[in-house]
Design a protein around this motif. Structure first.
Motif, PDB file in Angstrom:
ATOM      1  N   THR A 137      23.290  11.169 -14.072  1.00 25.02           N
ATOM      2  CA  THR A 137      23.850   9.816 -14.105  1.00 25.02           C
ATOM      3  C   THR A 137      22.912   8.835 -13.434  1.00 25.02           C
ATOM      4  O   THR A 137      22.430   9.084 -12.326  1.00 25.02           O
ATOM      5  CB  THR A 137      25.215   9.785 -13.387  1.00 25.02           C
ATOM      6  N   VAL A 138      22.652   7.726 -14.126  1.00 25.07           N
ATOM      7  CA  VAL A 138      21.884   6.621 -13.564  1.00 25.07           C
ATOM      8  C   VAL A 138      22.854   5.483 -13.275  1.00 25.07           C
ATOM      9  O   VAL A 138      23.587   5.052 -14.179  1.00 25.07           O
ATOM     10  CB  VAL A 138      20.804   6.098 -14.534  1.00 25.07           C
ATOM     11  N   ALA A 139      22.861   5.021 -12.044  1.00 22.92           N
ATOM     12  CA  ALA A 139      23.662   3.850 -11.690  1.00 22.92           C
ATOM     13  C   ALA A 139      22.729   2.658 -11.532  1.00 22.92           C
ATOM     14  O   ALA A 139      21.819   2.681 -10.700  1.00 22.92           O
ATOM     15  CB  ALA A 139      24.436   4.089 -10.395  1.00 22.92           C
ATOM     16  N   VAL A 140      22.926   1.639 -12.354  1.00 23.24           N
ATOM     17  CA  VAL A 140      22.158   0.401 -12.259  1.00 23.24           C
ATOM     18  C   VAL A 140      23.021  -0.606 -11.504  1.00 23.24           C
ATOM     19  O   VAL A 140      24.136  -0.923 -11.941  1.00 23.24           O
ATOM     20  CB  VAL A 140      21.784  -0.147 -13.648  1.00 23.24           C
ATOM     21  N   VAL A 141      22.523  -1.107 -10.386  1.00 22.41           N
ATOM     22  CA  VAL A 141      23.285  -2.036  -9.554  1.00 22.41           C
ATOM     23  C   VAL A 141      22.840  -3.461  -9.843  1.00 22.41           C
ATOM     24  O   VAL A 141      21.674  -3.801  -9.679  1.00 22.41           O
ATOM     25  CB  VAL A 141      23.100  -1.713  -8.060  1.00 22.41           C
ATOM     26  N   GLY A 142      23.775  -4.294 -10.291  1.00 22.59           N
ATOM     27  CA  GLY A 142      23.477  -5.690 -10.561  1.00 22.59           C
ATOM     28  C   GLY A 142      23.909  -6.093 -11.951  1.00 22.59           C
ATOM     29  O   GLY A 142      23.430  -5.547 -12.941  1.00 22.59           O
ATOM     30  N   GLY A 143      24.812  -7.064 -12.040  1.00 21.73           N
ATOM     31  CA  GLY A 143      25.345  -7.495 -13.325  1.00 21.73           C
ATOM     32  C   GLY A 143      24.668  -8.711 -13.899  1.00 21.73           C
ATOM     33  O   GLY A 143      25.180  -9.330 -14.835  1.00 21.73           O
ATOM     34  N   ALA A 152      20.878  -1.320 -20.689  1.00 20.95           N
ATOM     35  CA  ALA A 152      20.791  -1.147 -22.144  1.00 20.95           C
ATOM     36  C   ALA A 152      19.561  -0.335 -22.520  1.00 20.95           C
ATOM     37  O   ALA A 152      19.634   0.590 -23.350  1.00 20.95           O
ATOM     38  CB  ALA A 152      20.753  -2.518 -22.826  1.00 20.95           C
ATOM     39  N   GLU A 153      18.425  -0.644 -21.921  1.00 16.33           N
ATOM     40  CA  GLU A 153      17.173   0.035 -22.270  1.00 16.33           C
ATOM     41  C   GLU A 153      17.221   1.503 -21.877  1.00 16.33           C
ATOM     42  O   GLU A 153      16.791   2.387 -22.640  1.00 16.33           O
ATOM     43  CB  GLU A 153      16.011  -0.659 -21.578  1.00 16.33           C
ATOM     44  N   LEU A 154      17.729   1.792 -20.684  1.00 13.72           N
ATOM     45  CA  LEU A 154      17.802   3.172 -20.225  1.00 13.72           C
ATOM     46  C   LEU A 154      18.772   3.988 -21.074  1.00 13.72           C
ATOM     47  O   LEU A 154      18.493   5.146 -21.421  1.00 13.72           O
ATOM     48  CB  LEU A 154      18.215   3.219 -18.754  1.00 13.72           C
ATOM     49  N   ALA A 155      19.913   3.404 -21.413  1.00 14.46           N
ATOM     50  CA  ALA A 155      20.903   4.127 -22.209  1.00 14.46           C
ATOM     51  C   ALA A 155      20.366   4.446 -23.598  1.00 14.46           C
ATOM     52  O   ALA A 155      20.602   5.547 -24.134  1.00 14.46           O
ATOM     53  CB  ALA A 155      22.191   3.312 -22.310  1.00 14.46           C
ATOM     54  N   GLU A 156      19.659   3.510 -24.195  1.00 16.17           N
ATOM     55  CA  GLU A 156      19.133   3.736 -25.535  1.00 16.17           C
ATOM     56  C   GLU A 156      17.988   4.747 -25.528  1.00 16.17           C
ATOM     57  O   GLU A 156      17.894   5.606 -26.402  1.00 16.17           O
ATOM     58  CB  GLU A 156      18.663   2.416 -26.130  1.00 16.17           C
ATOM     59  N   ALA A 157      17.099   4.649 -24.539  1.00 14.69           N
ATOM     60  CA  ALA A 157      15.929   5.518 -24.488  1.00 14.69           C
ATOM     61  C   ALA A 157      16.256   6.925 -24.012  1.00 14.69           C
ATOM     62  O   ALA A 157      15.542   7.881 -24.349  1.00 14.69           O
ATOM     63  CB  ALA A 157      14.868   4.898 -23.579  1.00 14.69           C
ATOM     64  N   HIS A 158      17.335   7.067 -23.236  1.00 14.05           N
ATOM     65  CA  HIS A 158      17.689   8.372 -22.666  1.00 14.05           C
ATOM     66  C   HIS A 158      19.167   8.666 -22.933  1.00 14.05           C
ATOM     67  O   HIS A 158      19.991   8.644 -22.006  1.00 14.05           O
ATOM     68  CB  HIS A 158      17.390   8.386 -21.169  1.00 14.05           C
ATOM     69  N   PRO A 159      19.519   8.945 -24.187  1.00 12.71           N
ATOM     70  CA  PRO A 159      20.938   9.124 -24.532  1.00 12.71           C
ATOM     71  C   PRO A 159      21.596  10.315 -23.853  1.00 12.71           C
ATOM     72  O   PRO A 159      22.827  10.390 -23.788  1.00 12.71           O
ATOM     73  CB  PRO A 159      20.899   9.283 -26.052  1.00 12.71           C
ATOM     74  N   GLY A 160      20.801  11.250 -23.336  1.00 12.66           N
ATOM     75  CA  GLY A 160      21.385  12.384 -22.634  1.00 12.66           C
ATOM     76  C   GLY A 160      21.894  12.037 -21.252  1.00 12.66           C
ATOM     77  O   GLY A 160      22.725  12.761 -20.692  1.00 12.66           O
ATOM     78  N   TRP A 161      21.428  10.930 -20.734  1.00 15.15           N
ATOM     79  CA  TRP A 161      21.851  10.491 -19.413  1.00 15.15           C
ATOM     80  C   TRP A 161      23.087   9.602 -19.517  1.00 15.15           C
ATOM     81  O   TRP A 161      23.267   8.883 -20.491  1.00 15.15           O
ATOM     82  CB  TRP A 161      20.744   9.703 -18.720  1.00 15.15           C
ATOM     83  N   THR A 162      23.911   9.658 -18.488  1.00 13.39           N
ATOM     84  CA  THR A 162      25.040   8.731 -18.371  1.00 13.39           C
ATOM     85  C   THR A 162      24.575   7.522 -17.576  1.00 13.39           C
ATOM     86  O   THR A 162      24.040   7.671 -16.470  1.00 13.39           O
ATOM     87  CB  THR A 162      26.221   9.402 -17.649  1.00 13.39           C
ATOM     88  N   VAL A 163      24.744   6.346 -18.143  1.00 13.80           N
ATOM     89  CA  VAL A 163      24.325   5.112 -17.463  1.00 13.80           C
ATOM     90  C   VAL A 163      25.564   4.311 -17.085  1.00 13.80           C
ATOM     91  O   VAL A 163      26.441   4.070 -17.927  1.00 13.80           O
ATOM     92  CB  VAL A 163      23.400   4.260 -18.364  1.00 13.80           C
ATOM     93  N   ARG A 164      25.629   3.902 -15.827  1.00 18.11           N
ATOM     94  CA  ARG A 164      26.714   3.051 -15.355  1.00 18.11           C
ATOM     95  C   ARG A 164      26.130   1.782 -14.756  1.00 18.11           C
ATOM     96  O   ARG A 164      25.163   1.828 -13.987  1.00 18.11           O
ATOM     97  CB  ARG A 164      27.563   3.782 -14.310  1.00 18.11           C
ATOM     98  N   ARG A 214      34.177   5.412  -5.042  1.00 16.59           N
ATOM     99  CA  ARG A 214      32.926   6.176  -5.066  1.00 16.59           C
ATOM    100  C   ARG A 214      32.387   6.283  -6.498  1.00 16.59           C
ATOM    101  O   ARG A 214      33.151   6.504  -7.451  1.00 16.59           O
ATOM    102  CB  ARG A 214      33.186   7.575  -4.513  1.00 16.59           C
ATOM    103  N   ILE A 215      31.048   6.130  -6.651  1.00 17.51           N
ATOM    104  CA  ILE A 215      30.395   6.301  -7.950  1.00 17.51           C
ATOM    105  C   ILE A 215      29.252   7.300  -7.758  1.00 17.51           C
ATOM    106  O   ILE A 215      28.208   6.962  -7.205  1.00 17.51           O
ATOM    107  CB  ILE A 215      29.847   4.970  -8.497  1.00 17.51           C
ATOM    108  N   PRO A 216      29.435   8.542  -8.205  1.00 20.75           N
ATOM    109  CA  PRO A 216      28.354   9.529  -8.085  1.00 20.75           C
ATOM    110  C   PRO A 216      27.180   9.143  -8.980  1.00 20.75           C
ATOM    111  O   PRO A 216      27.358   8.610 -10.073  1.00 20.75           O
ATOM    112  CB  PRO A 216      29.010  10.830  -8.571  1.00 20.75           C
ATOM    113  N   ALA A 217      25.962   9.407  -8.508  1.00 20.88           N
ATOM    114  CA  ALA A 217      24.774   9.096  -9.307  1.00 20.88           C
ATOM    115  C   ALA A 217      23.614   9.961  -8.841  1.00 20.88           C
ATOM    116  O   ALA A 217      23.448  10.225  -7.648  1.00 20.88           O
ATOM    117  CB  ALA A 217      24.412   7.627  -9.191  1.00 20.88           C
ATOM    118  N   ASP A 218      22.817  10.400  -9.811  1.00 24.16           N
ATOM    119  CA  ASP A 218      21.611  11.162  -9.506  1.00 24.16           C
ATOM    120  C   ASP A 218      20.420  10.234  -9.263  1.00 24.16           C
ATOM    121  O   ASP A 218      19.448  10.626  -8.624  1.00 24.16           O
ATOM    122  CB  ASP A 218      21.284  12.106 -10.664  1.00 24.16           C
ATOM    123  N   LEU A 219      20.494   9.034  -9.805  1.00 21.01           N
ATOM    124  CA  LEU A 219      19.418   8.062  -9.670  1.00 21.01           C
ATOM    125  C   LEU A 219      20.041   6.674  -9.585  1.00 21.01           C
ATOM    126  O   LEU A 219      20.896   6.319 -10.400  1.00 21.01           O
ATOM    127  CB  LEU A 219      18.484   8.140 -10.878  1.00 21.01           C
TER     128      LEU A 219
END
Length: 355
Positions: A137-143, A152-164, A214-219
């Motif tokens: 899971t990748v957590a991107v902080v900042g709206g 958007a870029e990370l989710a499209e390029a790495h569909p195996g990862w969960t992006v929040r 809580r939001i778990p994230a690997d990155l």
């Protein structure tokens, strides 16, 4: 003109634009540690692992009387009109262009320094994703715009990862209804989880603690608000509470008129437009203006009106939000492939505009 010692600090959009224009008629010294343009508005592409589009400074400066010193400014001696560098040198100046820009603000959040990658570390994010043992899971902080483009870029390029995408307020909440809805529709279509009204209070090796839970994230990729480089305030230039140098209508420091301050480092207020926001759209024309001013090609006050706001939403989608000259929203927006094509054209035009 040729006898004046003109020094430009910073090789971002504002600094390079000022140096290339001033360097048409006078000799300029550009101080920046980079050999290539940072190209901040394409950092989301770098983070996703796409090829970088970073022209060499030698190419941008080609044909101009600009000497590039690969060093960092560590101190300003405003009384003595000198810039001290991290290589031990000191540069005297008659005219200084301060264009050190801004950096991602961690906002004093515990653990952010140790466990989060700021947008400036986009290449490291790409490497982490490339070398990971398994998707996580990748957590991107900042709206804001940077966070939206990264998610958007990370989710499209790495569909195996969960992006929040985690935001203290509404994601893209400043856009028109059409623009806001399109951003959310595209993000959800790419599988991005959107956590709004979730201010981050701590970051650790396992993820985020927020006001909503809580939001778990690997990155963790940190794309929160921006803060100006602190050197202006440390040196004694007049600054606002945020640390931006206060300038007059010719973009000169109100306390030291021999210093021009441009880009994110400056608080610039234009009659009829208001106080300009940080970003390439405002930094580039400021740099162009100051370069022409120093070269004697204009003596008019700086003028600026907004045209559009635009976002990349992956490789195939985009948003071009129509706005009024004061940056307020119009109802209309261009979306989808049309938005993406226009945003791509704007990206290309930025490099051309530097010269």
């Amino acid at each position: 003109m040729t006898e004046k010692q003109i020094v430009v600090l910073g090789a971002g959009y504002a600094g390079l634009a000022a140096a290339t224009r001033a360097g048409k008629r006078g000799r300029v010294t550009l101080v920046a540690p980079e050999a290539r343009l940072l190209h901040r508005i394409r950092q989301h592409e770098t983070a996703a692992g796409h090829p970088e589009h970073r022209p060499a400074l030698t190419e941008v400066l080609r044909g101009r009387a600009v000497r590039h010193i690969a060093a960092r400014a560590t101190e300003l001696d405003l009384a003595g009109r000198k810039v001290l560098l991290d290589n031990g040198d000191a540069l005297a100046y008659d005219t200084l262009v301060y264009a050190l820009g801004s950096r991602t603000a961690r906002l004093g959040v515990p653990g952010a320094d140790e466990h989060a990658y700021t947008a400036e570390r986009a290449a490291e994010v790409a490497e982490r994703l490339r070398t990971a043992d398994r998707p996580g899971t990748v957590a991107v902080v900042g709206g804001g715009a940077t966070g939206i483009e990264l998610a958007a870029e990370l989710a499209e390029a790495h569909p195996g990862w969960t992006v929040r995408l985690v935001a203290a307020d509404r994601v893209g909440g400043w856009f028109s209804a059409k623009g806001h809805d399109h951003v959310h529709r595209v993000l959800r279509g790419l599988g991005v989880g959107i956590d709004e009204h979730s201010a981050v209070t701590a970051v650790d090796a396992g993820g985020l603690t927020t006001t909503a839970g809580r939001i778990p994230a690997d990155l963790v990729v940190w794309a929160a608000s921006m803060e100006p480089h602190p050197l202006a305030a440390e040196a004694g230039l007049a600054v606002n509470p945020a640390g931006q140098a206060i300038v007059d209508d010719h973009l000169r420091s109100v306390s030291h008129p021999e210093v021009h301050v441009v880009g994110d480092a400056a608080e610039v207020t234009v009659p009829g437009t208001g106080t300009l926001r940080m970003g390439c759209a405002t930094a580039l024309p400021q740099g162009q203006y100051v370069g022409k001013l120093i070269a004697g090609r204009t003596d008019k006050p700086f003028a600026f009106r907004y045209v559009v706001q635009c976002l990349s939403l992956g490789r195939r989608d985009g948003l071009v939000q129509l706005i009024h000259g004061d940056d307020s929203m119009r109802a209309g927006a261009l979306t989808g492939a049309a938005g993406r094509v226009i945003k791509a054209a704007i990206l290309k035009s930025v490099v051309l505009s530097l010269r």
